[in-house]
Write an enzyme that holds these catalytic residues in place. Sequence first.
Site, PDB file in Angstrom:
ATOM      1  N   HIS A  59       0.835  -1.203   0.000  1.00  0.00           N
ATOM      2  CA  HIS A  59       0.000   0.000   0.000  1.00  0.00           C
ATOM      3  C   HIS A  59       0.872   1.256   0.000  1.00  0.00           C
ATOM      4  O   HIS A  59       0.592   2.216  -0.728  1.00  0.00           O
ATOM      5  CB  HIS A  59      -0.881   0.048   1.263  1.00  0.00           C
ATOM      6  CG  HIS A  59      -1.939  -1.012   1.345  1.00  0.00           C
ATOM      7  ND1 HIS A  59      -2.051  -1.875   2.414  1.00  0.00           N
ATOM      8  CD2 HIS A  59      -2.957  -1.336   0.507  1.00  0.00           C
ATOM      9  CE1 HIS A  59      -3.091  -2.671   2.228  1.00  0.00           C
ATOM     10  NE2 HIS A  59      -3.649  -2.381   1.081  1.00  0.00           N
ATOM     11  N   LYS A 117     -17.077  -6.987   7.086  1.00  0.00           N
ATOM     12  CA  LYS A 117     -16.156  -7.912   7.746  1.00  0.00           C
ATOM     13  C   LYS A 117     -15.618  -7.320   9.052  1.00  0.00           C
ATOM     14  O   LYS A 117     -15.420  -6.115   9.169  1.00  0.00           O
ATOM     15  CB  LYS A 117     -15.030  -8.317   6.807  1.00  0.00           C
ATOM     16  CG  LYS A 117     -14.290  -7.179   6.189  1.00  0.00           C
ATOM     17  CD  LYS A 117     -13.351  -7.676   5.093  1.00  0.00           C
ATOM     18  CE  LYS A 117     -12.722  -6.500   4.366  1.00  0.00           C
ATOM     19  NZ  LYS A 117     -11.986  -6.852   3.181  1.00  0.00           N
ATOM     20  N   ARG A 176      -2.064  -5.929  -8.210  1.00  0.00           N
ATOM     21  CA  ARG A 176      -0.884  -6.765  -8.006  1.00  0.00           C
ATOM     22  C   ARG A 176      -0.757  -7.840  -9.076  1.00  0.00           C
ATOM     23  O   ARG A 176       0.333  -8.219  -9.474  1.00  0.00           O
ATOM     24  CB  ARG A 176      -0.944  -7.456  -6.634  1.00  0.00           C
ATOM     25  CG  ARG A 176      -0.803  -6.538  -5.467  1.00  0.00           C
ATOM     26  CD  ARG A 176      -1.293  -7.191  -4.217  1.00  0.00           C
ATOM     27  NE  ARG A 176      -2.706  -7.528  -4.330  1.00  0.00           N
ATOM     28  CZ  ARG A 176      -3.465  -7.955  -3.331  1.00  0.00           C
ATOM     29  NH1 ARG A 176      -2.952  -8.122  -2.149  1.00  0.00           N
ATOM     30  NH2 ARG A 176      -4.744  -8.228  -3.522  1.00  0.00           N
TER      31      ARG A 176
HETATM   32  O1  PNS Z   1      -8.972  -2.714   0.618  1.00  0.00           O
HETATM   33  P1  PNS Z   1     -10.316  -3.190   0.143  1.00  0.00           P
HETATM   34  O2  PNS Z   1     -11.052  -3.875   1.268  1.00  0.00           O
HETATM   35  O3  PNS Z   1     -10.224  -4.035  -1.105  1.00  0.00           O
HETATM   36  O4  PNS Z   1     -11.160  -1.868  -0.239  1.00  0.00           O
HETATM   37  C1  PNS Z   1     -12.467  -1.967  -0.746  1.00  0.00           C
HETATM   38  C2  PNS Z   1     -13.137  -0.597  -0.811  1.00  0.00           C
HETATM   39  C3  PNS Z   1     -13.074   0.123   0.527  1.00  0.00           C
HETATM   40  C4  PNS Z   1     -12.424   0.258  -1.844  1.00  0.00           C
HETATM   41  C5  PNS Z   1     -14.609  -0.828  -1.266  1.00  0.00           C
HETATM   42  O5  PNS Z   1     -15.180  -1.775  -0.429  1.00  0.00           O
HETATM   43  C6  PNS Z   1     -15.472   0.434  -1.214  1.00  0.00           C
HETATM   44  O6  PNS Z   1     -15.276   1.337  -1.984  1.00  0.00           O
HETATM   45  N1  PNS Z   1     -16.440   0.468  -0.282  1.00  0.00           N
HETATM   46  C7  PNS Z   1     -17.320   1.609  -0.103  1.00  0.00           C
HETATM   47  C8  PNS Z   1     -18.760   1.261  -0.466  1.00  0.00           C
HETATM   48  C9  PNS Z   1     -19.030   1.493  -1.937  1.00  0.00           C
HETATM   49  O7  PNS Z   1     -18.879   2.578  -2.460  1.00  0.00           O
HETATM   50  N2  PNS Z   1     -19.412   0.411  -2.645  1.00  0.00           N
HETATM   51  C10 PNS Z   1     -19.691   0.436  -4.042  1.00  0.00           C
HETATM   52  C11 PNS Z   1     -18.439   0.550  -4.873  1.00  0.00           C
HETATM   53  S1  PNS Z   1     -18.269  -0.783  -5.912  1.00  0.00           S
END
Ligand code: PNS
Length: 177
Positions: free
Chosen positions: A26, A50, A99
Site C-alpha cells: 500500500h 467484515k 498486483r
Molecule cells: O482494501 P479493500 O477492502 O479491497 O477496499 C475496498 C473498498 C473500501 C475500496 C470498497 O469496499 C469500497 O469502496 N467500499 C465503499 C462502499 C461502496 O462505495 N461500494 C460500491 C463501490 S463498488
Amino acid sequence: MTSTTDQRPLRTAIFPGSFDPITNGHVDIIRRALRLFDGVVVAVLQNAAKQPHFSAEERMAILGEVFAGEPGIQVDTFDGLLVDYVRRKQAVAIVRGLRAISDFEYEMQMAHMNRHLSPTVETVFLMPDAAHAFLSSRLVKEVFSLGGDVAALVPPAVHRRLQQAREATGGGPRVVR
Ligand code: PNS
C-alpha cells in the site's frame, strides 16, 4: 483551489481501502500516486461488513504515524458510497493497486460500478513494485499469527502493534479474520 505557481486546480486522489493493516505494498502505491497527483487521501473504510483485526481508530493511528510529516498525504475515514466521499473531497480520481490478474476482475467491477454511479470520477490503477506483488493484509495477519516474520512486509508502526497485540493475548496465536 489552484496552485500558486501555474493557477491550475490542485488534483487530489483518493486511495480507499480497509488497510487492516496497511502493508508496504500500500505504501508503495501511495508514493507512486503522489508523483501523479498533488495530494493523496488515504481513506479507511469505517463500517465494512467484515470484522477487522484493527479497529478503524487503530488503523487511523497507524496511518497517521506512517505518514507523519508528509503534507501531501492526508489520512481520513469514510462510510457509505465511495463516490459520494470522492465528491465531498472534490477529488479527481480513485487510486487502486493492481498486483496480479487475480485482482483485476474485482477491481474492474468496482471501477465500472463507481463510473456508473459517478461518470466523472476516474479510477487509476497502479502496479506496486514486483517485490510486493505477493503481499496482502490477509496474508500478513495469517503469517504473523502462525509465528512467521512479517517485519519486512509492513511499516514498523504495524509490526509494533501486531507484537503488542500478541503480548496482550499472552503470546498465543490470535485468530485471523
Ligand atoms: O482494501 P479493500 O477492502 O479491497 O477496499 C475496498 C473498498 C473500501 C475500496 C470498497 O469496499 C469500497 O469502496 N467500499 C465503499 C462502499 C461502496 O462505495 N461500494 C460500491 C463501490 S463498488
